[in-house]
Scaffold this active site. Structure first.
Site, PDB file in Angstrom:
ATOM      1  N   GLU A 182       0.838  -1.217   0.000  1.00 33.07           N
ATOM      2  CA  GLU A 182       0.000   0.000   0.000  1.00 33.07           C
ATOM      3  C   GLU A 182       0.862   1.252   0.000  1.00 33.07           C
ATOM      4  O   GLU A 182       0.904   2.010   0.988  1.00 33.07           O
ATOM      5  CB  GLU A 182      -0.881   0.037   1.248  1.00 33.07           C
ATOM      6  CG  GLU A 182      -2.079  -0.844   1.189  1.00 33.07           C
ATOM      7  CD  GLU A 182      -2.967  -0.700   2.428  1.00 33.07           C
ATOM      8  OE1 GLU A 182      -2.476  -0.279   3.486  1.00 33.07           O
ATOM      9  OE2 GLU A 182      -4.153  -1.023   2.327  1.00 33.07           O
ATOM     10  N   GLU A 375      -5.921  -7.453  -1.309  1.00 34.74           N
ATOM     11  CA  GLU A 375      -6.414  -7.349   0.082  1.00 34.74           C
ATOM     12  C   GLU A 375      -7.873  -6.980   0.058  1.00 34.74           C
ATOM     13  O   GLU A 375      -8.247  -5.968  -0.551  1.00 34.74           O
ATOM     14  CB  GLU A 375      -5.685  -6.236   0.835  1.00 34.74           C
ATOM     15  CG  GLU A 375      -4.507  -6.655   1.616  1.00 34.74           C
ATOM     16  CD  GLU A 375      -4.020  -5.541   2.542  1.00 34.74           C
ATOM     17  OE1 GLU A 375      -4.843  -4.875   3.176  1.00 34.74           O
ATOM     18  OE2 GLU A 375      -2.799  -5.361   2.594  1.00 34.74           O
TER      19      GLU A 375
HETATM   20  C1  BG6 Z   1      -4.229  -2.575   5.049  1.00 28.01           C
HETATM   21  C2  BG6 Z   1      -2.920  -3.176   5.478  1.00 28.01           C
HETATM   22  O1  BG6 Z   1      -4.130  -1.203   5.227  1.00 28.01           O
HETATM   23  O2  BG6 Z   1      -5.385  -2.880   5.769  1.00 28.01           O
HETATM   24  C3  BG6 Z   1      -3.036  -4.390   6.373  1.00 28.01           C
HETATM   25  O3  BG6 Z   1      -2.122  -3.458   4.369  1.00 28.01           O
HETATM   26  C4  BG6 Z   1      -4.177  -4.213   7.341  1.00 28.01           C
HETATM   27  O4  BG6 Z   1      -1.812  -4.602   7.000  1.00 28.01           O
HETATM   28  C5  BG6 Z   1      -5.459  -4.066   6.551  1.00 28.01           C
HETATM   29  O5  BG6 Z   1      -4.279  -5.242   8.274  1.00 28.01           O
HETATM   30  C6  BG6 Z   1      -6.700  -3.958   7.412  1.00 28.01           C
HETATM   31  O6  BG6 Z   1      -6.557  -2.933   8.328  1.00 28.01           O
HETATM   32  P1  BG6 Z   1      -6.743  -3.185   9.887  1.00 28.01           P
HETATM   33  O7  BG6 Z   1      -6.447  -1.866  10.498  1.00 28.01           O
HETATM   34  O8  BG6 Z   1      -8.147  -3.594  10.065  1.00 28.01           O
HETATM   35  O9  BG6 Z   1      -5.777  -4.239  10.247  1.00 28.01           O
END
Ligand code: BG6
Length: 476
Positions: A182, A375
């Protein structure tokens, strides 16, 4: 047409743990303490000041710092790999911990080699493709304290030294790689994204942020160049966090604001990495905001000659851009205006499967390169029942609705080649440091204070995702 790849992902700092017994050197994530949540915003756990970093550095109460333990992945890797095989995924995304592999930034730690050898060989041996995120937020703490993190150009060479070691050890086995997770996170979350420490009561210096991002761009392009020079077959990618903005109204001025904000928040980094040059809108932004840093002729050439093969992104929620101050809610990395047509998670992230289809169309239209959703998923406080079951129908619904939109995007003509579910095994939240913000189809029995057996249990969504992948694979 090659087979669509359904997968799962974790990152080293959120999953592996092992500090200080196996992993002996601290990284930036290891200094983030769990702070009980009082609102949706995660700034207090994300934007670290120097006093907090220094007190964490010398603090031996490791349980206070969730990333030091993660989901105890190093300990449970055998069991986890068996579960991933049983799930039937086609692709697994993970990152290599820089400090685990190179505790002193120089010499290779044989324990790390043993761990990653096992993971990679077992996955490859089962026909699971490897998607390697070379660096996911965590960078060696000493590089942040001694040279200032990514704002120092020397960081490029340190990073490339690490990458070269990774490529020498496992380059032949990697199917896809992305240099930096990201990459636009550095703009919103400078500690996690680019290793910048916040001065108390002061905003971050914008030139430092964009200079750091520039160094990450050059490091990314040089990583692609290195992979080519080493003759690796892996496909190279870039990754941004996508927010799918809507204008609050149909007022032309609001739509214009959306275009300008979206360029800065979302597209800028991918424009540089995928097209190979700085877009004109950002040069104007730099001028207007007195943002100045060095871009050498060598930088310009390396960016131009080493663009990525595919584009990838994270997607959790859509957002709204409003001209006037309207009611706000949280999201991944950003605070956004509330959308009255959507429901949000407990953390305020606005669930929007159609926004995924929109994003796929927009990203493909903009770059015309294969797309990977690397993701996506639902963070939820799942409950472990007394019979060790977890009934997460809400996650099944979430996944189902998002998968439908992927199919529709394919029908729209988008060349989307893979979907990788975030946190397929429960991990520590990168935003809030909570263990109980769970994304997985595999439950990890641990709480926010590091208590629990860390045993793994299959959620209802495990069976659902497994059946889904099986049916999809049979179709093709
Ligand atoms: C993304 C990251 O921003 O979101 C991850 O690459 C992260 O590392 C994911 O876990 C979800 O965010 P969060 O804050 O719910 O863990």
């Amino acid at each position: 047409m090659s087979k669509f790849l359904w997968g799962g992902a974790v990152s080293s700092s959120q999953y592996e743990g092992g500090y200080p017994r196996i992993r002996t050197s601290l990284d930036t994530q290891d200094c983030r303490a769990y702070i009980p949540r009082t609102s949706n915003a995660t700034t207090s756990t994300r934007l670290l000041t120097i006093d907090r970093v220094l007190s964490a550095k010398d603090d031996a109460e490791h349980q206070k710092y969730p990333f030091r333990t993660g989901s105890k992945g190093i300990e449970f890797v055998k069991e986890d790999v068996e579960l991933l095989k049983e799930l039937g995924i086609n692709i697994f995304r993970f990152s290599i911990s820089w400090t685990f592999l190179l505790p002193d930034n120089k010499n290779i730690n044989p324990k790390a080699v043993e761990y990653y050898d096992y993971l990679i060989n077992e996955l490859k041996g089962s026909g699971i493709k490897i998607f390697l995120m070379l660096n996911h937020y965590a960078v060696p703490l000493d590089l942040v304290l001694n040279i200032g993190g990514w704002k120092n150009r020397k960081m490029i060479d340190h990073y490339l030294y690490f990458v070269r070691k990774v490529f020498e050890l496992w380059g032949e086995k990697i199917d896809f790689f992305v240099p930096i997770n990201e990459i636009n996170a550095g703009y919103f979350s400078p500690y996690n994204g680019v290793g910048l420490i916040k001065e108390i009561d002061k905003d971050y210096n914008q030139s430092d942020i964009f200079k750091s991002l520039h160094h990450q761009f050059v490091a990314s392009a040089k990583t692609i160049e290195l992979a080519k020079n080493m003759g690796l077959n892996a496909k190279s990618g870039s990754m941004i966090a996508c927010f799918c903005y809507y204008p609050y109204s149909c007022k032309p001025i609001e739509n214009l604001k959306l275009t300008l904000d979206e360029n800065l928040h979302q597209w800028f980094c991918m424009d540089v990495l995928s097209r190979g040059y700085y877009p004109s809108y950002i040069k104007v932004y730099f001028k207007k905001n007195n943002i100045d840093f060095e871009i050498t002729d060598e930088d310009i050439n390396v960016l131009k000659n080493n663009t990525c093969d595919f584009v990838s992104f994270s997607y959790y929620q859509s957002g709204v851009i409003s001209e006037q101050e309207e009611e706000k809610t949280a999201g991944n990395l950003v605070i956004t205006t509330k959308n009255p047509y959507l429901v949000a998670t407990e953390w305020g992230w606005q669930i929007d499967p159609i926004g995924l289809r929109t994003t796929l169309n927009r990203i493909y239209d903009r770059y015309q390169k294969p797309v990977i959703i690397c993701e996506n998923g639902l963070g939820y406080q799942d409950k472990l029942n007394s019979d060790n079951t977890i009934n997460d129908q809400y996650r099944i619904d979430y996944l189902n609705q998002h998968f439908e939109q992927i199919k529709l995007a394919q029908e729209d003509g988008v060349d989307v080649i893979s979907y990788i579910m975030w946190g397929v095994i429960d991990i520590v939240s990168a935003g809030s440091c909570e263990m109980t913000k769970r994304y997985g189809v595999i439950y990890v029995d641990a709480d926010n204070n590091g208590n629990g057996s860390y045993k793994r249990y299959k959620k209802d969504s495990f069976k659902w995702y497994k059946d889904f992948i099986k049916k999809e694979n049979e179709k093709e």
